[in-house]
Design a protein around this motif. Structure first.
Motif, PDB file in Angstrom:
ATOM      1  N   LEU A  59       0.637  -1.103  -0.007  1.00  0.00           N
ATOM      2  CA  LEU A  59       0.079  -0.105   0.212  1.00  0.00           C
ATOM      3  C   LEU A  59       0.824   1.266  -0.096  1.00  0.00           C
ATOM      4  CD1 LEU A  59      -2.619  -0.919   2.695  1.00  0.00           C
ATOM      5  CD2 LEU A  59      -2.732  -1.148   0.147  1.00  0.00           C
ATOM      6  N   HIS A  60       0.457   2.141  -0.905  1.00  0.00           N
ATOM      7  CA  HIS A  60       1.238   3.428  -0.882  1.00  0.00           C
ATOM      8  C   HIS A  60       0.856   4.321   0.033  1.00  0.00           C
ATOM      9  CE1 HIS A  60       3.709   1.900  -4.039  1.00  0.00           C
ATOM     10  NE2 HIS A  60       3.359   2.660  -5.274  1.00  0.00           N
ATOM     11  N   GLY A  67      -1.215   8.837  -1.500  1.00  0.00           N
ATOM     12  CA  GLY A  67      -1.851   7.900  -0.904  1.00  0.00           C
ATOM     13  C   GLY A  67      -2.734   6.999  -1.281  1.00  0.00           C
ATOM     14  N   ASP A  68      -2.545   5.804  -1.427  1.00  0.00           N
ATOM     15  CA  ASP A  68      -3.626   4.941  -1.782  1.00  0.00           C
ATOM     16  C   ASP A  68      -5.135   5.121  -1.048  1.00  0.00           C
ATOM     17  OD1 ASP A  68      -2.085   3.918  -3.581  1.00  0.00           O
ATOM     18  OD2 ASP A  68      -1.671   2.046  -2.587  1.00  0.00           O
ATOM     19  N   ARG A  69      -6.009   4.715  -1.550  1.00  0.00           N
ATOM     20  CA  ARG A  69      -7.323   4.886  -0.844  1.00  0.00           C
ATOM     21  C   ARG A  69      -7.774   3.513  -1.010  1.00  0.00           C
ATOM     22  NH1 ARG A  69      -9.563   9.648   1.050  1.00  0.00           N
ATOM     23  NH2 ARG A  69      -8.560  11.505   0.168  1.00  0.00           N
ATOM     24  N   ILE A  70      -8.213   2.716   0.179  1.00  0.00           N
ATOM     25  CA  ILE A  70      -8.686   1.419  -0.059  1.00  0.00           C
ATOM     26  C   ILE A  70      -9.824   0.986   0.501  1.00  0.00           C
ATOM     27  CG2 ILE A  70      -6.170   0.501   0.288  1.00  0.00           C
ATOM     28  CD1 ILE A  70      -6.696   0.198   3.332  1.00  0.00           C
ATOM     29  N   VAL A  71     -10.448   0.157  -0.018  1.00  0.00           N
ATOM     30  CA  VAL A  71     -11.736  -0.265   0.479  1.00  0.00           C
ATOM     31  C   VAL A  71     -11.709  -1.242   1.589  1.00  0.00           C
ATOM     32  CG1 VAL A  71     -14.123  -1.607  -0.122  1.00  0.00           C
ATOM     33  CG2 VAL A  71     -13.032   0.235  -1.751  1.00  0.00           C
ATOM     34  N   ILE A 233      -7.738  -1.539  -3.726  1.00  0.00           N
ATOM     35  CA  ILE A 233      -7.388  -0.135  -3.667  1.00  0.00           C
ATOM     36  C   ILE A 233      -7.978   0.365  -4.726  1.00  0.00           C
ATOM     37  CG2 ILE A 233      -5.301   1.109  -4.516  1.00  0.00           C
ATOM     38  CD1 ILE A 233      -3.346  -1.147  -3.660  1.00  0.00           C
ATOM     39  N   VAL A 234      -8.695   1.453  -4.567  1.00  0.00           N
ATOM     40  CA  VAL A 234      -9.638   2.057  -5.561  1.00  0.00           C
ATOM     41  C   VAL A 234      -9.204   3.531  -6.034  1.00  0.00           C
ATOM     42  CG1 VAL A 234     -11.614   1.085  -4.588  1.00  0.00           C
ATOM     43  CG2 VAL A 234     -10.863   3.086  -3.750  1.00  0.00           C
ATOM     44  N   LEU A 235      -8.192   4.096  -5.540  1.00  0.00           N
ATOM     45  CA  LEU A 235      -7.655   5.227  -5.915  1.00  0.00           C
ATOM     46  C   LEU A 235      -6.177   5.373  -5.474  1.00  0.00           C
ATOM     47  CD1 LEU A 235     -10.057   8.206  -5.181  1.00  0.00           C
ATOM     48  CD2 LEU A 235      -9.634   7.211  -7.427  1.00  0.00           C
ATOM     49  N   ARG A 239      -3.305   2.551  -9.530  1.00  0.00           N
ATOM     50  CA  ARG A 239      -2.969   1.455  -8.518  1.00  0.00           C
ATOM     51  C   ARG A 239      -4.234   0.666  -8.125  1.00  0.00           C
ATOM     52  NH1 ARG A 239       0.876  -0.107  -5.883  1.00  0.00           N
ATOM     53  NH2 ARG A 239       0.092   0.412  -3.958  1.00  0.00           N
ATOM     54  N   TRP A 240      -5.145   0.854  -9.266  1.00  0.00           N
ATOM     55  CA  TRP A 240      -6.451  -0.068  -8.931  1.00  0.00           C
ATOM     56  C   TRP A 240      -5.911  -1.725  -8.859  1.00  0.00           C
ATOM     57  CZ3 TRP A 240     -10.253   2.144 -13.257  1.00  0.00           C
ATOM     58  CH2 TRP A 240     -10.885   3.381 -12.572  1.00  0.00           C
ATOM     59  N   GLY A 241      -6.551  -2.383  -7.938  1.00  0.00           N
ATOM     60  CA  GLY A 241      -6.498  -3.812  -7.630  1.00  0.00           C
ATOM     61  C   GLY A 241      -6.780  -4.495  -6.488  1.00  0.00           C
ATOM     62  N   LEU A 242      -6.655  -5.858  -6.435  1.00  0.00           N
ATOM     63  CA  LEU A 242      -7.182  -6.508  -5.030  1.00  0.00           C
ATOM     64  C   LEU A 242      -5.925  -6.750  -4.311  1.00  0.00           C
ATOM     65  CD1 LEU A 242      -9.223  -9.440  -6.291  1.00  0.00           C
ATOM     66  CD2 LEU A 242     -10.084  -7.394  -5.537  1.00  0.00           C
ATOM     67  N   ILE A 243      -6.028  -6.395  -2.794  1.00  0.00           N
ATOM     68  CA  ILE A 243      -4.970  -6.491  -2.039  1.00  0.00           C
ATOM     69  C   ILE A 243      -4.836  -7.861  -1.609  1.00  0.00           C
ATOM     70  CG2 ILE A 243      -4.210  -5.895   0.539  1.00  0.00           C
ATOM     71  CD1 ILE A 243      -5.996  -3.445  -0.021  1.00  0.00           C
ATOM     72  N   ASP A 244      -3.396  -8.405  -1.889  1.00  0.00           N
ATOM     73  CA  ASP A 244      -3.154  -9.986  -1.732  1.00  0.00           C
ATOM     74  C   ASP A 244      -3.034 -10.221  -0.114  1.00  0.00           C
ATOM     75  OD1 ASP A 244      -2.437 -12.400  -2.248  1.00  0.00           O
ATOM     76  OD2 ASP A 244      -0.093 -12.039  -2.101  1.00  0.00           O
TER      77      ASP A 244
END
Length: 251
Positions: A59-60, A67-71, A233-235, A239-244
């Motif tokens: 995560l950035h 900075g990343d925005r995460i769901v 990650i939504v923004l 950087r869109w993508g699922l978090i492992d």
């Protein structure tokens, strides 16, 4: 004849009745949207901003970058507990609040507006929300390190492919048994039931459970403090993508 004429008058009135004004309906639509937003943010999922680099590179949140925005999904942990490898968002216990500064205004009116905005997800909650990865769960014993510098849980080394930054560990020269110990070394700590042990992926730059091991919870996080699981990650768009969330204990 009179009844027929009255019926004609009613039909004419219905045809000429003006539709309800959009501007009269707009406040109702806004209220419904706010209530739905409140329910979704409270019980289903919420977007959080990553404020630090403790979870780099997963995560950035680095200095000078966006900075990343995460769901963060809140439903799953109502039916089960976090498992090793999950990336979670949680409210920091008191000993984790040393550097936290409230984001609320000192102006009563502005602060009230901020609190209202927080209810519907327009403003971040005024709490020390943190994001880390679960390493060990209740009843497990966690420590570092084995001969290769890996974290051990119940004596078994973890497989942690997400780590790119860690303290130096040189077998025979800089380990947990040399006069000058490696910065990786900690424990052993047995995680209390109902708690989890968390660490950042950026191991050499994360004030995680290791940093708070002297507090009354031995650095662990109560499950009651866990808000939810970071899913995606939504923004920003790049950087869109699922978090492992790998099975780091190989179970």
């Amino acid at each position: 004849m009179t009844d027929e004429r009255a019926g004609d008058d009613n039909d004419e009135a219905q045809r000429t009745k003006k539709p309800r004004s959009f501007w009269r309906e707009l406040p109702i639509l806004i209220l419904v949207a706010l209530v739905l937003s409140f329910l979704l943010q409270t019980f289903v999922a919420r977007v959080y901003l990553i404020p630090s680099e403790s979870m780099e590179p997963t995560l950035h949140g680095c200095n000078g970058c966006t900075g990343d925005r995460i769901v963060v999904e809140k439903i799953g942990y109502r039916f089960g507990d976090p498992t090793a490898g999950d990336v979670i968002v949680f409210r920091g216990p008191p000993s984790w609040d040393g550097d936290y500064v409230s984001t609320r205004s000192s102006n009563v009116v502005v602060r009230g507006a901020q609190e209202l905005g927080s209810l519907v997800g327009l403003v971040a909650p005024d709490e020390n929300d943190l994001v880390k990865r679960v390493i060990a769960t209740g009843g497990q014993t966690v420590e570092c390190c084995d001969e290769q510098g890996r974290v051990l849980v119940d004596g078994t080394p973890l497989d942690e492919p997400y780590i790119t930054m860690d303290f130096d560990f040189v077998p025979g020269t800089l380990t947990c048994d040399t006069p000058i110990r490696s910065g990786r070394c900690f424990g052993p700590v047995t995680v209390p039931e109902g708690n989890v042990w968390v660490m950042g992926d950026n191991r050499s730059n994360s004030a995680d459970s290791r940093f708070h091991v002297a507090d009354e919870l031995q650095g662990t996080i109560p499950l009651d403090n866990v808000i939810g699981k970071a899913q995606a990650i939504v923004l920003p768009p790049g950087r869109w993508g699922l978090i492992d969330d790998p099975d780091i204990q190989g179970q």
